[in-house]
Structure formats: C-alpha cells, structure tokens
Design a protein around this motif. Structure first.
Motif, PDB file in Angstrom:
ATOM      1  N   VAL A   1      11.427  57.469  -5.951  1.00  0.00           N
ATOM      2  CA  VAL A   1      11.479  56.224  -5.183  1.00  0.00           C
ATOM      3  C   VAL A   1      10.040  55.885  -4.779  1.00  0.00           C
ATOM      4  N   ASP A   2       9.841  54.735  -4.152  1.00  0.00           N
ATOM      5  CA  ASP A   2       8.477  54.366  -3.782  1.00  0.00           C
ATOM      6  C   ASP A   2       8.474  53.585  -2.480  1.00  0.00           C
TER       7      ASP A   2
ATOM      8  N   THR B   1       9.486  54.160  -9.874  1.00  0.00           N
ATOM      9  CA  THR B   1       9.903  52.920  -9.223  1.00  0.00           C
ATOM     10  C   THR B   1       8.698  52.014  -9.019  1.00  0.00           C
TER      11      THR B   1
ATOM     12  N   ILE C   1      12.579  47.444  -8.589  1.00  0.00           N
ATOM     13  CA  ILE C   1      13.273  47.045  -7.359  1.00  0.00           C
ATOM     14  C   ILE C   1      12.581  45.857  -6.686  1.00  0.00           C
ATOM     15  N   THR C   2      13.300  45.250  -5.741  1.00  0.00           N
ATOM     16  CA  THR C   2      12.653  44.182  -4.965  1.00  0.00           C
ATOM     17  C   THR C   2      11.783  44.774  -3.853  1.00  0.00           C
ATOM     18  N   SER C   3      12.256  45.861  -3.231  1.00  0.00           N
ATOM     19  CA  SER C   3      11.622  46.507  -2.072  1.00  0.00           C
ATOM     20  C   SER C   3      11.840  45.652  -0.814  1.00  0.00           C
ATOM     21  N   ASN C   4      11.398  46.163   0.319  1.00  0.00           N
ATOM     22  CA  ASN C   4      11.543  45.321   1.524  1.00  0.00           C
ATOM     23  C   ASN C   4      10.311  44.443   1.664  1.00  0.00           C
TER      24      ASN C   4
ATOM     25  N   TYR D   1      14.314  37.973  -5.036  1.00  0.00           N
ATOM     26  CA  TYR D   1      15.172  38.079  -6.219  1.00  0.00           C
ATOM     27  C   TYR D   1      14.746  37.157  -7.357  1.00  0.00           C
TER      28      TYR D   1
ATOM     29  N   ALA E   1      17.558  48.795  -8.099  1.00  0.00           N
ATOM     30  CA  ALA E   1      18.279  49.428  -6.980  1.00  0.00           C
ATOM     31  C   ALA E   1      18.612  48.392  -5.925  1.00  0.00           C
ATOM     32  N   GLY E   2      19.759  48.559  -5.280  1.00  0.00           N
ATOM     33  CA  GLY E   2      20.159  47.662  -4.202  1.00  0.00           C
ATOM     34  C   GLY E   2      21.650  47.748  -3.977  1.00  0.00           C
ATOM     35  N   THR E   3      22.172  46.767  -3.221  1.00  0.00           N
ATOM     36  CA  THR E   3      23.610  46.742  -2.928  1.00  0.00           C
ATOM     37  C   THR E   3      24.189  45.319  -2.956  1.00  0.00           C
ATOM     38  N   SER E   4      23.321  44.299  -2.844  1.00  0.00           N
ATOM     39  CA  SER E   4      23.812  42.922  -2.624  1.00  0.00           C
ATOM     40  C   SER E   4      24.339  42.270  -3.906  1.00  0.00           C
TER      41      SER E   4
ATOM     42  N   PHE F   1      21.472  41.478  -6.274  1.00  0.00           N
ATOM     43  CA  PHE F   1      21.085  42.683  -7.018  1.00  0.00           C
ATOM     44  C   PHE F   1      22.049  42.914  -8.182  1.00  0.00           C
TER      45      PHE F   1
ATOM     46  N   PHE G   1      20.631  52.091  -9.287  1.00  0.00           N
ATOM     47  CA  PHE G   1      20.585  53.118  -8.252  1.00  0.00           C
ATOM     48  C   PHE G   1      21.109  52.419  -7.002  1.00  0.00           C
ATOM     49  N   THR G   2      22.247  52.894  -6.500  1.00  0.00           N
ATOM     50  CA  THR G   2      22.837  52.213  -5.354  1.00  0.00           C
ATOM     51  C   THR G   2      23.258  53.228  -4.299  1.00  0.00           C
ATOM     52  N   HIS G   3      23.700  52.710  -3.136  1.00  0.00           N
ATOM     53  CA  HIS G   3      24.014  53.600  -2.028  1.00  0.00           C
ATOM     54  C   HIS G   3      25.236  54.447  -2.316  1.00  0.00           C
TER      55      HIS G   3
HETATM   56  C1  LIG Z   1      19.705  53.154  -3.553  1.00  0.00           C
HETATM   57  C2  LIG Z   1      18.549  52.297  -3.186  1.00  0.00           C
HETATM   58  C3  LIG Z   1      17.258  52.715  -3.521  1.00  0.00           C
HETATM   59  C4  LIG Z   1      16.155  51.958  -3.143  1.00  0.00           C
HETATM   60  N1  LIG Z   1      14.897  52.403  -3.437  1.00  0.00           N
HETATM   61  C5  LIG Z   1      13.818  51.744  -2.961  1.00  0.00           C
HETATM   62  C6  LIG Z   1      12.508  52.241  -3.170  1.00  0.00           C
HETATM   63  O1  LIG Z   1      12.300  53.256  -3.817  1.00  0.00           O
HETATM   64  N2  LIG Z   1      11.469  51.559  -2.620  1.00  0.00           N
HETATM   65  C7  LIG Z   1      11.639  50.413  -1.908  1.00  0.00           C
HETATM   66  O2  LIG Z   1      10.648  49.858  -1.451  1.00  0.00           O
HETATM   67  N3  LIG Z   1      12.869  49.895  -1.724  1.00  0.00           N
HETATM   68  C8  LIG Z   1      13.966  50.537  -2.219  1.00  0.00           C
HETATM   69  N4  LIG Z   1      15.211  50.023  -2.009  1.00  0.00           N
HETATM   70  C9  LIG Z   1      15.359  48.744  -1.292  1.00  0.00           C
HETATM   71  C10 LIG Z   1      15.704  47.598  -2.244  1.00  0.00           C
HETATM   72  O3  LIG Z   1      14.629  47.337  -3.123  1.00  0.00           O
HETATM   73  C11 LIG Z   1      16.055  46.329  -1.464  1.00  0.00           C
HETATM   74  O4  LIG Z   1      14.928  45.892  -0.724  1.00  0.00           O
HETATM   75  C12 LIG Z   1      17.195  46.525  -0.483  1.00  0.00           C
HETATM   76  O5  LIG Z   1      18.236  47.217  -1.110  1.00  0.00           O
HETATM   77  C13 LIG Z   1      17.695  45.184   0.068  1.00  0.00           C
HETATM   78  O6  LIG Z   1      18.139  44.367  -0.951  1.00  0.00           O
HETATM   79  P1  LIG Z   1      19.699  44.143  -1.278  1.00  0.00           P
HETATM   80  O7  LIG Z   1      20.332  43.670  -0.017  1.00  0.00           O
HETATM   81  O8  LIG Z   1      19.712  43.149  -2.360  1.00  0.00           O
HETATM   82  O9  LIG Z   1      20.260  45.473  -1.714  1.00  0.00           O
HETATM   83  C14 LIG Z   1      16.336  50.756  -2.414  1.00  0.00           C
HETATM   84  C15 LIG Z   1      17.635  50.339  -2.123  1.00  0.00           C
HETATM   85  C16 LIG Z   1      18.734  51.080  -2.504  1.00  0.00           C
HETATM   86  C17 LIG Z   1      20.102  50.603  -2.170  1.00  0.00           C
END
Ligand SMILES: Cc1cc2nc3c(=O)[nH]c(=O)nc-3n(C[C@H](O)[C@H](O)[C@H](O)COP(=O)(O)O)c2cc1C
Length: 376
Positions: free
Chosen positions: A58-59, A96, A127-130, A148, A216-219, A222, A234-236
């Motif tokens: 992850v990153d 990542t 990933i998008t990241s925060n 996105y 990776a994400g959940t929405s 994503f 990669f998801t929760h």
């Molecule tokens: C399982 C998982 C792994 C993630 N890994 C990273 C990561 O390695 N680095 C990061 O900056 N964000 C990571 N994220 C965050 C996502 O990139 C994203 O910002 C976050 O899930 C919110 O978006 P969403 O609501 O579309 O899921 C991860 C999220 C999930 C669910």
C-alpha cells in the motif's frame, strides 16, 4: 475451490511495522522494519517459500506526526519491489500508485520495467488515495470530486501505453539490420481533462500481455471503474456480511459488462492472530494489546487456533467473498504464524497450491493474458 472452481490466492502485504502504532515496540520487531531492506527480503522470501501469489504494497502520499510509524519512514513502492524482484523468482510484485498524484506515463513505464525485470510478475494498484496528498504534488487546485475522473483517465492511458507495441514488434535481426517493425508501434494520443499523453512508450509488451492492474476502494465510483478496466480489486474485509455483499455487487457488474467473474481477483486484507491452540492465540493478542495505546486493540476477523482460522479462510473463499487474501504484518510473527500453521491445512484441504503453476503473475492468478488492443 470456490464457486468459480479456482483455488484460493494468497498475498503478503509487506508493510514493515504494520498498520498500527504499537508493533515497532515489540521485542521481535526491528524498530526500523519499514525501511530495512533485509527485513523486506526475509519476508518476501518467506512468502515465496509458502507459494504465495504476490507481494503487495500500500502507499501514502501525505504524512504528519500523528501517523502510524510505518507511514512515517517507509520505502517507495516500485523501488523496493525492483530490489525484491532480484531475490525472488515466482512471486508477484504489486506496487500502489495514486492516480491523483502520479503521472500515468511514468507509472506505465515504471511498472512495465518492473515487469520486464521480474520476467512477468508485476502489477499496479492504481488508487485514487485521499485528497490530502494534493498539496505534495502541485495539485492543490483540485478537489476530491476530481479524483475519480482522474483515475479513469490515468487508467485508460496506462492501459493504452502498455499496448504501445504489438507482441512481435521487435525483430532485432542483426544480419538484416532490422530492429523494429515500426508498423507495430502505436501512439496512445490521449487528450483528457487532466492528462494528455501522446506516447509511444519505450518498452516492449509484457510476457503476460499487460502487468496485472488493480484498484482499491469501496464506493460505486470505484466499482464502476474497476469493473470496466481492471483485473481485480483490493477492498475492505470489515466483516463477512459487508464483504460478501460488496463482492456480490462487483460480480453482478462484471457480468452486466460481459466480463467473466472468474477472470477477476477480489482481494481483501486481514491481520490474523493464529496460535497452535485458541489459548495460544489469546496470549498473543493480549501481548499486543498491552503494547497498544490505551490497551485497546480490535480483535482481528481471523483469530484463533490454526484449524479455526483455516475454517474461516475457507468459508470466506468458498462463498465468494474473496478470491485473494492479503496477509498484513500487523504483528511481528503474523505472516510466519499464518504460513507455518494455516497454510499447510489449506494445502491439505486442496484449497491452496503446493507448487507454483506458472512463471508469470497472471498464470498463477489464473487470469488470461489480454491480447494486444490497438487504441488508434
Ligand atoms: C482496501 C483499500 C486499500 C486502500 N489502499 C490505499 C493506499 O494504499 N493508499 C492510499 O492513499 N489510499 C488507499 N485507499 C484509499 C482509496 O484510494 C480511496 O481514497 C478511499 O477508498 C475512498 O474512496 P472510495 O469511497 O471510492 O472507496 C485504500 C482503500 C481501500 C478500501
């Protein structure tokens, strides 16, 4: 086997000190684990000795003093994966990169180089990241809403660049003096709102067609992008109900887009605490809890004796909640305990391999090599 007839896939999240505040203080953990090359090599070779499918990183793109120790002092992903590619032979290598911060041309080039160096074992988790990281990457003018649309453009460009060359583009015939069949070299010519890339990329096509691509994400956003473009997610893995429902939604979307769910890898991560006996697992949990701030530590989803944890893994896999389980290193012996105690049970039950089936990551994941696709 799960409903798709595939065996379980296993990955090791090489995250040094783990996703917590306490493990660095454990007597068995090197306190500099997250930037300790020898530690990474040891863990990578341990995972490969157990026939894991992939290493996974992850990153983080923005840190501050309150972050977990791992985030405060860690390796950059592609660099460490390149080093690990030289001391491993079969295991996959996944880094990542955030599409909100990274540059798609550079990312495509780095990951395809890693793929060549490792002879077909690379993958990218795009990933998008925060949005907090925008301040570090000259993108302070953008907002969460941009993430996105950027992710979509980033992924389209990376996929296009990975198909710059057709498989047989390079002739390299010394006698005839022909290096390249230039008709088999293609530009991506992409003009987006966030990225504009002409191409071509200067590296030949992968032996596995393209490096494996995850996000990776959940929405819903994503899921929409994942099911349109990637090889897996990669998801929760928060709990059984939530993860099963999410996996089900992803599979429905894949089918609606005429994609085969068996060619797609749904991954979740867990940090099992396993003992020879239940009591042994409880003792390990209490030891970690005592190191934790306010002596509080959530109990992991996969917890207990080796048999119980193997049952839990089997249940989640067979019901289709996950195709790949990524084991985190949230405590110093976590990966080794899982490998020594649980993997042999999964192998005896025929759920997990005893030997690698292939030389490439796609081969071991049992997902097809994508044929060359001409964009323009
Ligand atoms: C399982 C998982 C792994 C993630 N890994 C990273 C990561 O390695 N680095 C990061 O900056 N964000 C990571 N994220 C965050 C996502 O990139 C994203 O910002 C976050 O899930 C919110 O978006 P969403 O609501 O579309 O899921 C991860 C999220 C999930 C669910």
């Amino acid at each position: 086997m799960n409903k798709t007839g595939k065996k379980l896939k296993l990955g090791a999240v090489l995250d040094g000190l783990g996703w917590n505040h306490m493990a660095w203080q454990h007597p068995a953990m090197p306190s500099d684990a997250s930037e300790n090359l020898d530690f990474y090599i040891k863990q990578a070779q341990l995972a490969e000795s157990a026939k894991f499918d992939t290493l996974f990183l992850v990153d983080v793109s923005h840190v501050g003093p309150g972050n977990i120790p791992h985030y405060l002092s860690m390796f950059e992903g592609v660099s460490i994966m390149s080093a690990l590619s030289m001391v491993t032979k079969n295991i996959g290598l996944s880094a990542t990169i955030a599409s909100s911060y990274g540059d798609p041309y550079s990312a495509a080039r780095q990951i395809l180089s890693l793929d060549k160096i490792s002879k077909g074992r690379a993958s990218l988790n795009a990933i998008t990241s925060n949005p907090g990281g925008m301040v570090n990457f000259s993108r302070g003018h953008l907002t969460k809403r941009d993430q996105y649309p950027m992710n979509k453009e980033f992924i389209e460009i990376v996929l296009g660049l990975w198909d710059t060359y057709e498989d047989d583009a390079f002739i390299r015939d010394k006698e005839r003096g022909i290096f390249l069949n230039h008709h088999k070299m293609h530009h991506v010519n992409y003009r987006g709102d966030y990225f504009s890339v002409e191409g071509p990329l200067n590296i030949s096509r992968s032996v596995q067609g393209r490096p494996v691509l995850y996000t990776a994400g959940t929405s819903e956003n994503f899921m929409e992008i994942a099911t349109s473009y990637t090889d897996g997610v990669f998801t929760h893995g928060i709990d059984w109900e939530d993860t099963s429902a999410l996996a089900h939604r992803i599979k429905q979307k894949l089918i609606a887009k005429q994609r085969r769910p068996e060619d797609f890898i749904i991954s979740i991560s867990q940090n099992p605490i396993v003992g020879e006996t239940e009591k042994n697992a409880i003792d390990k949990y209490i030891e970690l809890m005592q190191l934790s701030p306010r002596n509080s530590l959530p109990r992991p989803q996969f917890f207990g004796s080796a048999e119980i944890v193997a049952d839990q893994v089997q249940k989640w896999h067979e019901a289709g909640a996950m195709d790949m389980l990524l084991i985190r290193q949230d405590h110093p012996q976590g990966l080794r305990d899982f490998i020594d105690l649980v993997v042999p049970i999964l192998q005896d039950r025929g759920i997990f391999r005893t030997e690698y089936e292939a030389d490439t990551l796609r081969g071991n994941l049992e997902i097809p090599n994508p044929p060359f696709r001409k964009i323009n």
